[in-house]
Each structure stands twice: as C-alpha cells, then as structure tokens.
Design an enzyme around this catalytic site. Structure first.
Site, mmCIF file in Angstrom:
data_model
loop_
_atom_site.group_PDB
_atom_site.id
_atom_site.type_symbol
_atom_site.label_atom_id
_atom_site.label_comp_id
_atom_site.label_asym_id
_atom_site.label_seq_id
_atom_site.Cartn_x
_atom_site.Cartn_y
_atom_site.Cartn_z
ATOM 1 N N THR A 32 0.841 -1.194 0.000
ATOM 2 C CA THR A 32 0.000 0.000 0.000
ATOM 3 C C THR A 32 0.877 1.246 0.000
ATOM 4 O O THR A 32 0.592 2.234 -0.669
ATOM 5 C CB THR A 32 -0.935 -0.017 1.219
ATOM 6 N N ARG A 601 -1.964 -8.812 10.898
ATOM 7 C CA ARG A 601 -2.399 -7.445 11.207
ATOM 8 C C ARG A 601 -1.619 -6.873 12.375
ATOM 9 O O ARG A 601 -1.662 -5.682 12.661
ATOM 10 C CB ARG A 601 -3.900 -7.395 11.563
HETATM 11 N N1 LIG Z 1 10.617 0.744 3.421
HETATM 12 C C1 LIG Z 1 9.982 0.780 4.569
HETATM 13 N N2 LIG Z 1 10.593 1.095 5.719
HETATM 14 C C2 LIG Z 1 9.959 1.126 6.885
HETATM 15 N N3 LIG Z 1 8.652 0.842 7.033
HETATM 16 C C3 LIG Z 1 7.952 0.516 5.945
HETATM 17 C C4 LIG Z 1 8.567 0.463 4.663
HETATM 18 N N4 LIG Z 1 7.619 0.102 3.779
HETATM 19 C C5 LIG Z 1 6.481 -0.070 4.468
HETATM 20 N N5 LIG Z 1 6.662 0.175 5.781
HETATM 21 C C6 LIG Z 1 5.653 0.068 6.849
HETATM 22 O O1 LIG Z 1 5.205 -1.281 6.934
HETATM 23 C C7 LIG Z 1 3.838 -1.346 7.276
HETATM 24 C C8 LIG Z 1 3.070 -2.163 6.257
HETATM 25 O O2 LIG Z 1 2.985 -1.450 5.032
HETATM 26 P P1 LIG Z 1 1.759 -1.600 4.075
HETATM 27 O O3 LIG Z 1 0.491 -1.464 4.824
HETATM 28 O O4 LIG Z 1 1.985 -0.725 2.913
HETATM 29 O O5 LIG Z 1 1.953 -3.118 3.668
HETATM 30 P P2 LIG Z 1 1.076 -4.024 2.744
HETATM 31 O O6 LIG Z 1 2.028 -4.837 1.956
HETATM 32 O O7 LIG Z 1 0.072 -3.226 2.015
HETATM 33 O O8 LIG Z 1 0.392 -4.937 3.839
HETATM 34 P P3 LIG Z 1 -0.825 -5.955 3.746
HETATM 35 O O9 LIG Z 1 -0.749 -6.690 2.461
HETATM 36 O O10 LIG Z 1 -0.594 -6.845 4.918
HETATM 37 O O11 LIG Z 1 -2.060 -5.135 3.914
HETATM 38 C C9 LIG Z 1 3.355 0.066 7.373
HETATM 39 O O12 LIG Z 1 3.334 0.470 8.718
HETATM 40 C C10 LIG Z 1 4.386 0.843 6.568
HETATM 41 O O13 LIG Z 1 4.485 2.168 7.014
#
Ligand SMILES: Nc1ncnc2c1ncn2[C@@H]1O[C@H](COP(=O)(O)OP(=O)(O)OP(=O)(O)O)[C@@H](O)[C@H]1O
Length: 748
Positions: A32, A601
């Site tokens: 996301t 989560r």
């Molecule tokens: N490069 C990064 N460094 C530090 N934190 C990060 C980085 N990328 C993402 N995050 C953090 O990791 C967490 C998960 O990110 P995100 O919700 O975008 O993941 P997602 O892949 O969409 O998750 P899901 O598929 O489980 O919903 C968030 O709190 C985000 O701020």
DNA sequence: GGCTTGCGCCGCCCG
DNA sequence: GGCGCAAGCC
C-alpha cells in the site's frame, strides 16, 4: 520524489516506467505504501492533473485514508479518482446516465433490499418461500451477473429447479429497471456493458486516465477485471498490487487467478517482488510464514522480518467465550497501563456474533470500543430503514420497493387491499410513486382515499425539496413531521423491542446534519442523493469524519484486511469457527488464508485464544482448538498447548502452566502429524474418539435433549465435568456435547 | 384494517 | 437468542 527510506525493490516499483507492473508481495511488505508513493511519483514526474490517475482500493475507508495521506505529504494535490470498483462504477454511470440509459438519480440497493424484492416477486407469482428460497435465488443471480450472463442467456441454458431461478432473474432485472435501481453487481455489470458497447465513453476514460493503480488485486472478480482492461490503454498503463495468500473473498466471486496470471495476460508486464515485512516483529513474522507455508497451490513467496524482536505469539485456552472476553479485556487494560492506547488494539474474529461477549464485557469494564456490527445493526433497524425508504423515494420517485415499504407505515389505512391495487396499476402501466398514488386514491373511498392523496402531495413536496438541494436532515425532518412517525413509535412502543427507537430517528437526522456540514457541492449532484449513495456503498455513517477516537476495534478478519494494529487478539481459533464449517462445503484453503491475514495485522503483539465450550444460538457446545494452531512453530509461541484434552480443567491448567511459563519461554509443540491433524479436528464428522478415558458404560444409552429430542450415545469419553458424548439424534446426525451443559435426560 | 401472539427458522465472511 | 411471518382476534 521517491522517499529515501524505501528499499530498492520498493523504489523500483514506485518509479517503474513503460508497461504494466505487478507487485506480488507478502503481508506488511509495504504494498500500500508503494501504491501511495507511486501515485505521488507519477503525478510529479509527469505533471498530470489530479483526475488523470485512477486508483482502486478495496474499501471506501482505504480510499479516504489514501487521499488523506496524500494530501498530508503534498497538500497541493488531491487525486479525484480514488475509490472502490463499485463507487468508481457508480460515478461513471452517473456521468453518462442518459447514454446508458439510466435515471441520473438511480438508486443503489443493498442485499436486504434485494432479498425483499425477490420475496415480492415470489409472492407475485404465487410461489411460496419454501419452494424457492429467496436467499439462494439471490446468490444464484449474483453468480450469473458476475459471470456476465444475462437473464435471457440464463433462461436459455437452465432447466429443472434453475428454471424458476432464471425466470425470477428476468423479473428481478425488469423490476430493477422500472424502479431505476441497480444492485451491487449491476453497478459493475452495467459499466462493463456500457464500456464495451459505447466506444465514445470508453475512449473518454481511456484518454483521461494516464495510469490505473489497483490495490488488493488478489480479490478482484471477473467483472472488475473486465473493467480494468476496458479502462486501460491496451492493458499497458496499469499497476496492480496484491498477495495471493491474502485472497479471502472467493465466496463473493473473487478469483485469485487474476493476480497469478497477470504476467501472462498483460503483455510486457514487469513483476517486482518485495520480501521484507516491516510491520511485525520477528516472532509474528515467523509464525505467520510457517502457517501459510502449508497452504496449497500458492505462489511461493519469501517473507522475512526486519529482525525487530518481540514477545512470542501468545496462545491461550479459555473455558468459555465469556472467559475469553474477560481475558482479552484484561490484556487490553494491561497494555494501556504500559502506555499503549485503546486505538492501538484490535480484537479479530471470524463472524460478527462473536463480538457479543466482547461488547458486553468491554461495556461492563469501561473499555471504549467500536464495532462495525453495531453500525450495521443501526441501519437494519426497522425505523431507520423506514425513514431511509422515505428519503429514497424523495430522490427517486420510481423506487417502488421503498413505496411498498412505507405505504402503510405508520398505518394510514393503506393495507393489503391498497397494496394489491397499486401492484396491479404498476404492472399495467409503469409510473412513478406519486402517479400511482393519485391513481390509487381515485379507486378508494373515505379515509384511505384521503391518505393516498396526502401521501402523493407530500411526496411531491419532498421531491421538490430534494431537487432543490435540501439536505437529508431537512427532508427526514419533513417526513417525520408529516407522517407523525415519531409519535406513532412512542405510542406503539412496547417494553423491549421498541426501546430507543425515537433515539434512532434523531441519530439518523444528526447523521444527515453531520454529512451536510462536510458536504462540498459536486457537479449536478444533490446532497441527499450523494448521502444515499454513500450509505448504500458503505453501510456506514456518511458523516463520519475519519478521525479515530481512542477505542479498541472489534472487527471481523474480513474487515481488518489491509489494516494494522500494535496489539491484536485473534479470538475463537476453534474448529468450526476458524476454519468455519459451512453447510455445503468448507474451503479450508481460504480459511487458512483468513488465519494468515488475521495474524499479520499485528505489529507488536499477537494473542490467539480458543474456548473449550461456546454458546452459539442459545446452545452450549464443546469446542476444539483450530487445526491451524498446530502449524505454529514452538519456538515463537508461548502459552497453552492446543491439544484436544478431555481431562478435568483443573488438571489441565496445572499441566499447561508447567509447560508454558509466564515470561514467554518457548516450547516445542508436538509435531502436527502425530496429534490433532490425524485424529482430531479434521475428523469433526465424529467417528474418532478424543483423548481421555473412554466410558463404555455410556455407549448405547438413550437420551433426551431439550432441543434435539431423543438420541443414542455413540461414543463417550472424559470424566466428571468433561464427560463428552457423541450422540446420534433422530434426523440430525451426530452431535458432540459436553454432558455437563447438555441438560440430558437419560432413559432407562 | 390493525395489532398481538406464537412458531419456525436460522445459523458466516461484504461492496 | 432474535427476527419475520402467518394466523387469529378485536
Ligand atoms: N521501506 C519501509 N521502511 C519502513 N517501514 C515501511 C517500509 N515500507 C512499508 N513500511 C511500513 O510497513 C507497514 C506495512 O505497510 P503496508 O500497509 O503498505 O503493507 P502491505 O504490503 O500493504 O500490507 P498488507 O498486504 O498486509 O495489507 C506500514 O506500517 C508501513 O508504514
């Protein structure tokens, strides 16, 4: 332009140019985040205007959140095309209403309205609901629509019991058309047809959207996939993001195949893989990886943790759902005393009924919480639906389902007779509610005649108000005043079921007011129309500001998709709940993915609970721990062992205490092959006897159960309060019951 | 026509 | 344990 803290793979995804892009990556890996950064990147890089990128999210809440985050990073830009497939479809259909053709203020009906319409149609053709179950017809129609099958095609290819269903499908569509209404599937289907058939509209959008981004792509259905293809320029300007392991909407037609075959279907697609889970601590990442690695037919992905340490995943066995709620409540309070907020914490469960004990316990203990179930309950209240029917009718006078609902509510002398006449009129000559009422009044005498006429006049006035842009609160007030709805409620208010009804009316009006205060005029839309659309598409308070007050969230796992919380409590990790046993078939793989979604989560701590007994639908049953618990590696969990254990609970607790240890000592669980997975939960059919002393003296006894009637004991084991019987009840098959709860009378 | 009462039926996940 | 519906009474 690209945030520095992104990792190289994320950066590559954000800045990818030329051709379609797939980001297939595990939970918490920043998908996301990539969508948001890429959106900003594309705007900056190309200088595109706010309406030139379409971003599709899974929920409207996610859409709101995304817009909010973007405007925080860059206050100057506010992307205008962000929403779910359904809301995007609704918007496009309204923009081109005349050409579709549709009335501009078409009504969007929800599942409950849909069911009501099917019931009405069944009644019209004189088929009882025993012969044809409205719910399965509803489901069938949905499947046909998702497969793009028209009523004519359905009719041509169905026989036997499907014959009636396909006939009803046709009648249902015709009824929708006459009423200027669309159901959820129609929003997508109608848009697909419109884009396929109308080149001008299609090209308008293709030209408008320089790029299209889709989040949670693993849960798109066939119609949504078609929309994506039709809106894209030859499938080139598309970014999709998702995780096949998190596909949890198969039950409503989502197909994980879309994401898996994206590289083949979208020529020249680039695939970026993310592997680092930034969200969760190491034990949580390990536990979740282990549990999903047993899934069948998945795209194998690596998920590694950042190395952030934390407590092991806590497993906890409790006696009942009330004990479970108390345990979670106490844990929440403890976290709060250690500095966490209530809003950092969430309780997840498989089905909404599980929320009940938590709601009661949290209320008693003064823990603030929010549930979606309560909101839904509100919108399903009779008085709320009645008032919304008045409101809908004011915006769309063709909405005869709503007219049918309020025709005699409050009672005004327009009962069954009047209803029949109205039915007949509308069938012979389709017309608006007002016209029909005038026609009806000519056919009636006395009080009924006056009522019909008065209602017609009121309706005219309400329509005018809505057209002139009066907001929902004013129109609701108008109807409450005109119909005397509130005083009717208070008069007919009986002891319990009527409680708080007048309050609900006032709350609805207040909701309207809140919505109005945040409303910004949109071209050609009236506030009341938009209010109703928001309601239909979210079943949420449209006046909701999006600020989160300090409350614990009580959510189903489905609702929790895409969210994250510092502390997560996964409740009801039991056979028949998670995995859920459904009447027809159990999709164990989807249940496993649900478990995985729930676990992932959690950012900092995860506790998983199960109960030995559980009261569902007024009866107490014994429960067994979920088979999925056995896939969690011993090194990263602490607490109780998930084994089927029929010894008295006092004994059990001692053993558990000795094994677990309070401070998170790791222990190794027995290998799943040798325990539950062979003779435990997977054999819930009941042939296999659980552990504990076998009690042959019980076998063969005839018993009488207060609900199930007479039955014969087939198996018995366990002592004292833990005596468990498998009883074959006449006509019901085998049930496993704890003798102490079952209230059995033993014969002979 | 309107209201009460008792019975049967259900059991999920959702835009 | 709760809701919707049909039957039956005022
Ligand atoms: N490069 C990064 N460094 C530090 N934190 C990060 C980085 N990328 C993402 N995050 C953090 O990791 C967490 C998960 O990110 P995100 O919700 O975008 O993941 P997602 O892949 O969409 O998750 P899901 O598929 O489980 O919903 C968030 O709190 C985000 O701020």
């Amino acid at each position: 332009m690209i945030p520095d803290d992104l990792n190289p793979a994320q950066k590559e995804a954000v800045s990818h140019e030329g051709g379609p892009l797939l980001v297939l990556a595990p939970a918490g890996s920043g998908k996301t985040r990539v969508v948001i950064s890429r959106l900003l990147y594309l705007f900056d890089r190309h200088g595109w205007a706010d309406d030139r990128i379409l971003t599709v999210t899974f929920t409207r809440k996610a859409a709101r959140e995304l817009v909010h985050r973007i405007s925080r990073v860059r206050p100057s830009s506010r992307p205008t095309w962000v929403g779910t497939f359904h809301s995007v479809a609704a918007r496009m259909l309204r923009e081109h209403a005349e050409k579709v053709p549709l009335p501009r203020e078409f009504t969007i009906i929800d599942g409950a309205d849909q069911k009501q319409m099917i019931k009405d149609l069944l009644a019209r053709i004189g088929v009882s609901e025993k012969e044809a179950d409205p719910k399965s017809i509803q489901g069938r129609i949905g499947k046909w629509k998702t497969s793009g099958i028209s009523p004519e095609e359905a009719l041509a290819s169905s026989f036997g019991p499907f014959r009636l269903q396909s006939e009803l499908y046709g009648a249902y569509q015709e009824s929708l058309r006459l009423q200027g209404a669309l159901d959820f599937d129609d929003l997508l289907l109608t848009l697909v047809r419109c884009l396929e058939q109308n080149r001008e509209i299609r090209e308008t959008y293709q030209n408008q959207f320089e790029h299209i981004l889709v989040d949670e792509y693993q849960d798109t259905n066939a119609l949504q996939e078609k929309i994506l293809r039709l809106l894209s320029r030859d499938r080139q300007n598309v970014t999709v993001v998702g995780d096949d392991d998190q596909s949890i909407y198969h039950f409503r037609g989502a197909e994980v195949g879309h994401i898996l075959s994206f590289p083949r279907e979208y020529p020249g697609a680039r695939q970026v893989v993310l592997t680092v889970n930034y969200r969760s601590t190491r034990p949580i990442v390990s536990a979740a990886s282990a549990m999903i690695s047993s899934a069948l037919s998945r795209y194998r992905k690596e998920m590694v943790s950042t190395g952030r340490t934390g407590d092991p995943v806590l497993l906890r066995r409790l006696d009942s759902e009330w004990a479970e709620a108390r345990f979670v409540a106490q844990s929440i309070q403890k976290k709060v005393s250690e500095g966490s907020m209530f809003r950092d914490q969430a309780v997840l469960f498989r089905m909404n009924v599980q929320a009940q004990p938590f709601v009661k316990t949290f209320s008693d203990m003064g823990i603030p919480f929010q549930t979606r179930g309560a909101v839904e309950g509100f919108f399903n209240r009779r008085e709320v639906r009645d008032l919304l029917a008045y409101l809908r009718l004011s915006v769309n006078p063709l909405d005869l389902t709503s007219l049918g609902r309020i025709l005699n509510v409050p009672p005004r002398g327009l009962g069954d007779k009047a209803r029949e006449k109205l039915e007949a009129f509308s069938r012979s000559a389709p017309a608006s509610a007002r016209e029909l009422l005038e026609r009806l009044s000519l056919d009636l005498a006395g009080k009924s005649r006056d009522s019909a006429r008065a209602l017609a006049t009121d309706l005219e006035e309400a329509e005018r108000k809505a057209r002139q842009g009066e907001g929902p609160s004013a129109i609701l007030q108008f109807w409450i005043g005109r119909t005397g709805y509130e005083s009717w409620l208070s008069e007919s208010e009986d002891s319990d079921s009527g409680k708080g009804r007048p309050d609900n009316l006032r709350e609805l009006v207040r909701m309207g007011e809140r919505f109005e205060s945040g409303w910004t005029p949109q071209n050609g839309r009236t506030p009341t129309g938009v209010f109703l659309e928001e309601l239909a598409l979210t079943q949420e308070d449209p006046g909701e500001t999006g600020e989160s007050p300090d409350r614990v969230s009580l959510l189903t796992i489905h609702q929790a998709k895409g969210l994250e919380f510092r502390h997560v409590y996964l409740a009801g990790a039991e056979e028949d709940i998670l995995p859920m046993r459904s009447r027809d078939k159990m999709d164990i793989e989807e249940e496993r993915r649900l478990f995985y979604v729930a676990m992932t989560r959690a950012r900092e701590s995860l506790a998983i609970t199960w109960c030995l007994t559980r009261q569902l639908f007024g009866r107490t049953d014994s429960s067994r721990p979920s088979r999925f618990l056995l896939d969690l590696p011993g090194e990263v969990v602490a607490g109780d062992r998930p084994v089927l254990d029929a010894r008295p609970s006092s004994l059990r607790r001692q053993t558990a205490g000795a094994v677990s240890g309070q401070s998170g000592h790791a222990f190794r669980l027995p290998s799943p092959v040798h325990t539950l997975s062979r003779n435990g939960p997977s054999s819930s059919t009941g042939e296999v006897t659980g552990p504990g002393p076998i009690r042959p003296e019980w076998v063969g006894r005839k018993v009488i159960h207060p609900r199930f009637g007479t039955g014969r004991v087939e198996e018995a084991h366990g002592e004292g309060g833990d005596l468990e019987l498998a009883i074959r009840f006449d006509g019901l098959g085998i049930r496993r019951l704890l003798e102490r709860y079952a209230n059995l009378r033993v014969e002979g």
